[in-house]
Design an enzyme around this catalytic site. Structure first.
Site, mmCIF file in Angstrom:
data_model
loop_
_atom_site.group_PDB
_atom_site.id
_atom_site.type_symbol
_atom_site.label_atom_id
_atom_site.label_comp_id
_atom_site.label_asym_id
_atom_site.label_seq_id
_atom_site.Cartn_x
_atom_site.Cartn_y
_atom_site.Cartn_z
ATOM 1 N N ARG A 37 14.527 11.247 -2.465
ATOM 2 C CA ARG A 37 15.401 10.109 -2.791
ATOM 3 C C ARG A 37 15.696 10.121 -4.282
ATOM 4 O O ARG A 37 14.946 10.695 -5.065
ATOM 5 C CB ARG A 37 14.688 8.789 -2.512
ATOM 6 C CG ARG A 37 14.552 8.432 -1.093
ATOM 7 C CD ARG A 37 13.774 7.126 -0.974
ATOM 8 N NE ARG A 37 13.226 7.018 0.352
ATOM 9 C CZ ARG A 37 13.889 6.569 1.393
ATOM 10 N NH1 ARG A 37 15.106 6.118 1.266
ATOM 11 N NH2 ARG A 37 13.326 6.550 2.587
ATOM 12 N N GLY A 42 9.672 5.265 -1.856
ATOM 13 C CA GLY A 42 9.721 5.626 -0.446
ATOM 14 C C GLY A 42 10.440 4.617 0.425
ATOM 15 O O GLY A 42 11.267 3.820 -0.040
ATOM 16 N N THR A 147 5.000 12.402 3.324
ATOM 17 C CA THR A 147 6.441 12.368 3.574
ATOM 18 C C THR A 147 6.879 11.236 4.496
ATOM 19 O O THR A 147 8.063 11.120 4.809
ATOM 20 C CB THR A 147 6.905 13.728 4.136
ATOM 21 O OG1 THR A 147 6.022 14.082 5.204
ATOM 22 C CG2 THR A 147 6.851 14.813 3.070
ATOM 23 N N SER A 149 7.800 8.377 7.267
ATOM 24 C CA SER A 149 8.338 8.296 8.624
ATOM 25 C C SER A 149 9.800 7.893 8.579
ATOM 26 O O SER A 149 10.329 7.514 7.534
ATOM 27 C CB SER A 149 7.553 7.264 9.426
ATOM 28 O OG SER A 149 7.714 5.986 8.840
ATOM 29 N N GLY A 184 13.902 -3.349 20.947
ATOM 30 C CA GLY A 184 12.527 -3.213 20.471
ATOM 31 C C GLY A 184 12.012 -4.516 19.886
ATOM 32 O O GLY A 184 12.566 -5.021 18.913
ATOM 33 N N HIS A 449 -9.111 -28.440 -0.605
ATOM 34 C CA HIS A 449 -8.348 -29.383 0.213
ATOM 35 C C HIS A 449 -7.215 -29.964 -0.614
ATOM 36 O O HIS A 449 -7.431 -30.257 -1.789
ATOM 37 C CB HIS A 449 -9.276 -30.504 0.694
ATOM 38 C CG HIS A 449 -8.546 -31.570 1.459
ATOM 39 N ND1 HIS A 449 -8.173 -31.400 2.766
ATOM 40 C CD2 HIS A 449 -8.108 -32.796 1.073
ATOM 41 C CE1 HIS A 449 -7.532 -32.484 3.162
ATOM 42 N NE2 HIS A 449 -7.472 -33.344 2.164
#
Ligand code: FAD
EC number: 1.8.1.4
Length: 470
Positions: A37, A42, A147, A149, A184, A449
């Site tokens: 790239r 990535g 590398t 996916s 999906g 709290h």
């Protein structure tokens, strides 16, 4: 130190590769990192975690302004409309700030960034087809393959980058589609489906299995499906997409019930294919170097991340397991430290997983189904956010915390959360599990709290049948 110019060459500048490179440089190694790239970071920083979270946040703010502001006593005059161009430009700016940040870190740690397509020529030699032409050989003692996916392809549903897209395309649509079909019901499908639903698309999610989010706890999956359905996502479960046809009216998907029956047609303007991720290892020279892969194409490694070729290692998505940025990072750090002679360890039982829908979904450790299958005796403690003061104050009462603990030792075996900020909340349980915490350790720790995290304490108390606020 060897004669070689580099101690380590990493192919892939994603969270696995860039973190490995930085950690190795911190430990005194001479390191180069090759990425095809034009920017570092990535999948995660360029087309994954970061841009998706930018759009999830912008679309969430839009949905809140449209649906929730009035209930908080905020009047907005005029129509609340999304300005997609600004939203996308903001997302691109966020990505740039992050990818530039890695380039800065490389400079700071003196990691050489080589822009181009890398391949293993021989053990100890990486060839790079450089971005600006020419080829370069990098010689090193060790090579790391990181590398990553890419989106898995669905035969019969070919991407065109416009009407049929993968996650990268769905992060850059130029207008809000009237009808979006997501193929999906995994993490990426539900996150990006949520973005476009909030911005006004009619979203249908088609899933082959009879449930969404296959790796999550069953009870949590059901809750999440109910909540997302309330937000307007439609689900077609147990349905297999067998083909796509493009016409002037849009894309027609052929959908066949997995259990058998008649094919239905689902028509939409845009289709997002989000059926999973496949390892990215084409052109790397695996076969000629004797680097073996599993049946599903992941690079085989042992528990020291060594491939079947001497001096060549692999980490991150390309070796499979949980395909998550922080898992890749842990492996990057561990490998660099192993190469420096240290003895690090990645605890794969305590790696959290988060889905950034609204509310968020977070999990660590075992699901109830896994414990049953393993024959482990366990106790469950649950606490709903409807009974948490802070959740009521902020108007985010959907969801629950579920803690699973060993019935005999009380050790925490898993935690599953649906709720606002679940991704941040899970971290206390991750740390607890790293230190072998029991449910009692968690509930005896003071929780500020009013905080959403009190629901974790209460769920841990519920493991002992003694919640205070239920
Ligand atoms: P990658 O990030 O894929 O990096 C690999 C790099 O190697 C790439 O830049 C690639 O171009 C380069 N490369 C490949 N082959 C070569 C070659 N031959 N030569 C040179 N360079 C090469 N994970 C999370 O934990 N949280 C999230 O919220 C999250 N959201 C996501 C959202 C989306 C839409 C997607 C797609 C993914 C998301 N992920 C998320 C997953 C996460 O992005 C991956 O798990 C992570 O990026 C894996 O890191 P990696 O270093 O193994 O590989």
């Amino acid at each position: 130190m060897s004669e070689n110019p580099y101690d380590l060459v990493v192919i892939g500048g994603g969270p696995g590769g860039y973190v490995c490179a930085i950690r190795a440089a911190q430990l005194g190694m001479r390191v180069a990192c090759v990425d095809m790239r034009k920017t570092l970071g990535g999948t995660c920083l360029n087309v994954g975690c970061i841009p998706s979270k930018a759009l999830l946040h912008s679309s969430h703010l839009f949905a809140q302004a449209k649906h929730d502001a009035a209930g908080h006593g905020i009047k907005i005059s005029g129509t609340v409309r999304p300005d997609l161009a600004t939203m996308m430009a903001r997302k691109d700016g966020v990505v740039k700030a992050n990818t530039d940040g890695i380039a800065y870190l490389f400079k700071k740690h003196k990691v050489d960034w080589i822009g181009g397509m890398g391949r293993v020529d021989h053990a100890g030699e990486v060839g790079v087809a450089l971005h600006d032409g020419g080829d370069k050989t990098l010689v090193a003692d060790a090579i790391v393959l990181a590398t990553g996916s890419e989106s898995a392809a669905l035969p019969g549903v070919e991407l065109d980058g416009r009407m049929i897209v993968d996650s990268t395309g769905a992060l850059a649509l130029s207008k809000v589609p009237k009808r979006l079909t997501v193929i999906g019901a995994g993490v990426i499908g539900l996150e990006l489906g949520s973005v476009w639903r909030r911005l006004g698309a009619e979203v249908t999610v088609v899933e082959y299995l009879d449930h969404i989010l296959p790796t999550m706890d069953g009870e949590i999956r059901k809750q999440v499906q109910r909540i997302l359905a309330k937000q307007g996502l439609s689900f077609m479960l147990g349905q297999r997409v067998t083909g796509a046809k493009k016409t002037a009216k849009g894309v027609t998907l052929s959908v066949l019930p997995a259990a058998g029956g008649d094919t239905q047609q689902v028509v939409s303007d845009v289709v997002l294919v989000a059926i999973g991720r496949a390892p990215h290892s084409l052109g790397l020279g695996l076969d000629k170097n004797g680097i073996e892969r599993t049946e599903r194409g992941f690079i085989k490694v042992n528990d020291r991340y060594e491939t079947t070729a001497k001096g060549i290692y692999a980490i991150g998505d390309v070796i499979g397991g949980a395909m998550l940025a922080h898992k890749a990072e842990e492996e990057g750090v561990a490998l660099a430290e192993m190469l420096a002679g240290q003895s690090p360890h990645v605890n794969y039982d305590a790696i959290p997983a988060v889905v950034y829908t609204a509310p968020e979904i977070a999990a660590v450790g075992k699901t109830e189904e896994q414990l049953k299958a393993a024959g482990t005796e366990y106790k469950v403690g649950r606490f709903p956010f409807t009974a948490n003061g802070r959740a009521r104050a902020i108007g985010e009462t959907d969801g629950l915390v579920k803690v699973l603990a060993d019935a005999h030792t009380d050790r925490v075996l898993g935690c599953h959360i649906v709720g606002s900020a679940a991704g941040d909340l899970i971290q206390e349980v991750v740390i607890g599990m790293e230190f072998g915490a029991s449910a009692e350790d968690i509930f005896r720790s003071s929780h500020a709290h009013p905080q959403l995290g009190e629901a974790i304490k209460e769920a841990a108390l519920a493991v002992h049948d003694r919640p205070l606020h239920l």
